[in-house]
Design a protein around this motif. Structure first.
Motif, short mmCIF file in Angstrom:
data_model
loop_
_atom_site.label_atom_id
_atom_site.label_comp_id
_atom_site.label_asym_id
_atom_site.label_seq_id
_atom_site.Cartn_x
_atom_site.Cartn_y
_atom_site.Cartn_z
N ASN A 27 0.82 -1.21 0.00
CA ASN A 27 0.00 0.00 0.00
C ASN A 27 0.86 1.27 0.00
O ASN A 27 1.86 1.34 0.74
N GLN A 28 0.49 2.26 -0.81
CA GLN A 28 1.28 3.48 -0.96
C GLN A 28 0.39 4.72 -0.90
O GLN A 28 -0.80 4.67 -1.21
N SER A 29 0.99 5.83 -0.54
CA SER A 29 0.28 7.11 -0.56
C SER A 29 0.12 7.60 -1.99
O SER A 29 0.94 7.31 -2.87
N ASN A 30 -0.94 8.36 -2.23
CA ASN A 30 -1.17 8.98 -3.54
C ASN A 30 -0.88 10.48 -3.51
O ASN A 30 -1.23 11.20 -4.44
N LYS A 31 -0.22 10.95 -2.44
CA LYS A 31 -0.06 12.40 -2.23
C LYS A 31 0.67 13.10 -3.37
O LYS A 31 0.29 14.20 -3.79
N LEU A 32 1.71 12.49 -3.90
CA LEU A 32 2.49 13.15 -4.95
C LEU A 32 1.67 13.27 -6.24
O LEU A 32 1.78 14.28 -6.96
N VAL A 33 0.83 12.30 -6.53
CA VAL A 33 -0.06 12.41 -7.69
C VAL A 33 -1.02 13.57 -7.48
O VAL A 33 -1.22 14.42 -8.37
N ILE A 34 -1.60 13.65 -6.30
CA ILE A 34 -2.54 14.73 -5.97
C ILE A 34 -1.85 16.09 -6.07
O ILE A 34 -2.43 17.06 -6.61
N ASP A 35 -0.65 16.21 -5.55
CA ASP A 35 0.08 17.48 -5.58
C ASP A 35 0.33 17.95 -7.01
O ASP A 35 0.21 19.15 -7.32
N ASN A 36 0.71 17.03 -7.89
CA ASN A 36 0.93 17.40 -9.28
C ASN A 36 -0.36 17.87 -9.94
O ASN A 36 -0.38 18.89 -10.65
N GLU A 52 -7.00 14.88 3.47
CA GLU A 52 -6.58 13.53 3.86
C GLU A 52 -7.80 12.73 4.29
O GLU A 52 -8.69 13.24 4.97
N LEU A 53 -7.86 11.48 3.90
CA LEU A 53 -9.02 10.66 4.21
C LEU A 53 -9.07 10.33 5.70
O LEU A 53 -8.06 10.04 6.32
N ASN A 54 -10.27 10.37 6.24
CA ASN A 54 -10.45 10.09 7.66
C ASN A 54 -10.09 8.66 8.01
O ASN A 54 -9.52 8.39 9.08
N ASN A 55 -10.41 7.73 7.12
CA ASN A 55 -10.21 6.31 7.41
C ASN A 55 -9.02 5.69 6.69
O ASN A 55 -8.85 4.46 6.72
N LYS A 59 -3.61 8.99 2.51
CA LYS A 59 -4.37 8.94 1.26
C LYS A 59 -5.20 10.23 1.16
O LYS A 59 -5.77 10.67 2.15
N TYR A 60 -5.24 10.80 -0.06
CA TYR A 60 -5.80 12.15 -0.21
C TYR A 60 -6.77 12.24 -1.39
O TYR A 60 -6.60 11.58 -2.42
N ASN A 61 -7.79 13.08 -1.20
CA ASN A 61 -8.68 13.52 -2.29
C ASN A 61 -8.30 14.93 -2.72
O ASN A 61 -7.85 15.73 -1.88
N LEU A 62 -8.52 15.22 -4.00
CA LEU A 62 -8.38 16.59 -4.52
C LEU A 62 -9.72 17.01 -5.10
O LEU A 62 -10.31 16.30 -5.91
N LEU A 63 -10.18 18.17 -4.67
CA LEU A 63 -11.37 18.79 -5.24
C LEU A 63 -10.93 20.13 -5.83
O LEU A 63 -10.57 21.05 -5.09
N ALA A 64 -10.92 20.23 -7.16
CA ALA A 64 -10.50 21.45 -7.85
C ALA A 64 -11.73 22.08 -8.50
O ALA A 64 -12.43 21.41 -9.27
N ARG A 65 -11.99 23.36 -8.17
CA ARG A 65 -13.22 24.01 -8.62
C ARG A 65 -12.91 25.30 -9.37
O ARG A 65 -12.13 26.13 -8.92
N LEU A 66 -13.55 25.44 -10.51
CA LEU A 66 -13.46 26.67 -11.30
C LEU A 66 -14.88 27.20 -11.46
O LEU A 66 -15.76 26.53 -12.02
N GLN A 159 -16.33 7.49 -0.84
CA GLN A 159 -17.27 7.46 0.28
C GLN A 159 -17.16 8.71 1.14
O GLN A 159 -18.15 9.16 1.72
N GLN A 160 -15.95 9.29 1.20
CA GLN A 160 -15.80 10.52 1.97
C GLN A 160 -16.31 11.73 1.21
O GLN A 160 -16.98 12.60 1.78
N ILE A 161 -16.04 11.80 -0.09
CA ILE A 161 -16.44 12.99 -0.85
C ILE A 161 -17.96 13.09 -0.95
O ILE A 161 -18.52 14.19 -1.05
N CYS A 162 -18.67 11.98 -0.89
CA CYS A 162 -20.13 12.06 -1.03
C CYS A 162 -20.78 12.66 0.21
O CYS A 162 -21.97 12.98 0.20
N GLN A 163 -19.98 12.87 1.27
CA GLN A 163 -20.47 13.54 2.48
C GLN A 163 -20.22 15.04 2.44
O GLN A 163 -20.58 15.76 3.38
N HIS A 164 -19.58 15.53 1.38
CA HIS A 164 -19.21 16.95 1.27
C HIS A 164 -20.48 17.81 1.23
O HIS A 164 -21.36 17.62 0.38
#
Length: 390
Positions: A27-36, A52-55, A59-66, A159-164
């Motif tokens: 298992n690996q972090s996805n942080k560098l992908v998200i940062d790019n 960062e995911l609660n559970n 591991k990270y989500n990115l939400l980019a909004r324009l 599952q976390q983003i659907c609670q936004h």
């Protein structure tokens, strides 16, 4: 963003390991992908939120909004418009099966090879490349890019983003590999372990123990009856395999021929149709083995190997399905695999799955995208963005 052309972004994303696995060693972090992704999105004017995911630590989500100029007063509350979504993780790989470097985007035989080339890091390169050619100042509806974590294991990111609370897009396209054919519905996914705990002993005295393999034999008989019952009872004509499937995938038990087996475990895979809830199917499974649990109390356990993924169903007459069919020239279909769609759909948006590459290459050695698909895919994405947001 002049240096960030299509192949440069594609190569960068593929080159960053971001494997999701239940085994901590893999298992690996996805942080560098998200940062790019965040850096490229910010260059285009997107406001980025990295969480960062609660559970799932690291591991990270990115939400980019324009957001259009006239809607930027309440920029934290985004309503309407189009969300383009995908996951940033990949499955593990078998180095012995790959003939090429999985972390290099290799051009060969008119194909782009690499781990995540179509499942599904490449989708983000397509999106960002298309956006560089649009005049984003003329945006009329919000445009959102969602990049999630852990789709290949727990789907914790979706599952976390659907609670936004402040995310209400009108439409969402999840860019899983469908050869740009819109998908409006898919089956769910349940993985269960059935564990038999007997009593070990010497094989020369069978009555001194309780053989877990023999009890598992009884369980398997019940499961095979259930498999046929599901096939006979439920049907959905949209699917090539129109019934819920049950697969006996893995079994292990015992340690020696001259020893009564004290423990045996079977792993099964269930794929519910839309309209069959996870709770309903769990109850059906428990009922199938109930006679055995009564006959052998405290011996049979049914355990979820991961949180069940419900089936997904959209409307064939939704405006998004109709738009995707018109632009792609393809009729919307149903598929047997599952995605993050049932969670994303909880945001209240019309949702489809539609992305570059074939599902036949997903999770395979030497995963690739056929290069002749690049320009047609870019054009479809461009037209959908223009129709939805401009």
């Amino acid at each position: 963003m002049s240096n960030n052309n299509f192949l440069h972004m594609y190569q960068t994303l593929v080159s960053i390991p971001s494997i999701s696995a239940l085994d901590d060693k893999l298992n690996q972090s996805n942080k560098l992908v998200i940062d790019n992704l965040a850096t490229w999105c910010q260059t285009l004017g997107f406001e980025c939120e990295i969480t960062e995911l609660n559970n799932a630590p690291k591991k990270y989500n990115l939400l980019a909004r324009l957001t259009p100029q006239e809607q930027q007063v309440e920029h934290t509350n985004v309503k309407g418009g189009l969300m383009l979504a995908g996951h940033t993780d990949t499955v593990p790989f078998d180095d012995k099966q790959w003939s090429l470097n999985p972390f290099a985007l290799t051009q060969k035989n008119n194909k782009l090879y690499g781990l995540g080339a179509i499942d599904m890091k490449g989708f983000f390169a397509f999106i960002l490349d298309v956006l560089q050619g649009l005049d984003l100042k003329n945006l009329k509806q919000p445009l959102i890019i969602l990049a999630t974590a852990d789709e290949e294991t727990t789907m914790a990111g979706a599952q976390q983003i659907c609670q936004h609370k402040n995310l209400k897009p009108a439409r969402c396209i999840i860019g899983e590999p469908t050869d740009m054919i819109p998908v409006f519905t898919h089956k769910g996914h349940m993985s269960n372990a059935i564990r038999i705990t007997g009593k070990s002993g010497h094989s020369s005295a069978p009555d001194s123990g309780l053989n877990a393999i023999e009890i598992m034999h009884l369980v398997i008989e019940k499961l095979l009856v259930l498999k046929q019952t599901l096939k006979n009872k439920y049907s959905d004509k949209h699917f090539k395999i129109p019934y819920p499937t049950l697969n006996l995938g893995h079994i292990h038990g015992g340690d020696n021929a001259n020893r009564i087996c004290g423990c045996c475990e079977l792993h099964i895979d269930l794929r519910p149709l839309p309209g069959i809830s996870v709770k309903e199917l769990q109850a059906i499974l428990l009922a199938a083995v109930s006679d055995i649990t009564k006959q052998y109390p405290n011996t049979v356990e049914v355990i979820d190997l991961h949180d069940p993924i419900p089936a997904f169903k959209g409307a064939t007459d939704s405006s998004l399905v109709q738009l995707a069919e018109k632009i792609s020239g393809e009729k919307a279909i149903a598929v047997n695999y599952c995605t993050e769609a049932p969670f994303i759909q909880q945001l209240g948006c019309e949702t489809i799955i539609m992305g570059p590459g074939s599902i036949n290459q997903a999770h395979q050695p030497d995963e690739y995208l056929a290069m002749e698909k690049i320009k047609p895919t870019q054009e479809i994405i461009r037209k959908i963005i223009l129709e939805s947001c401009f």
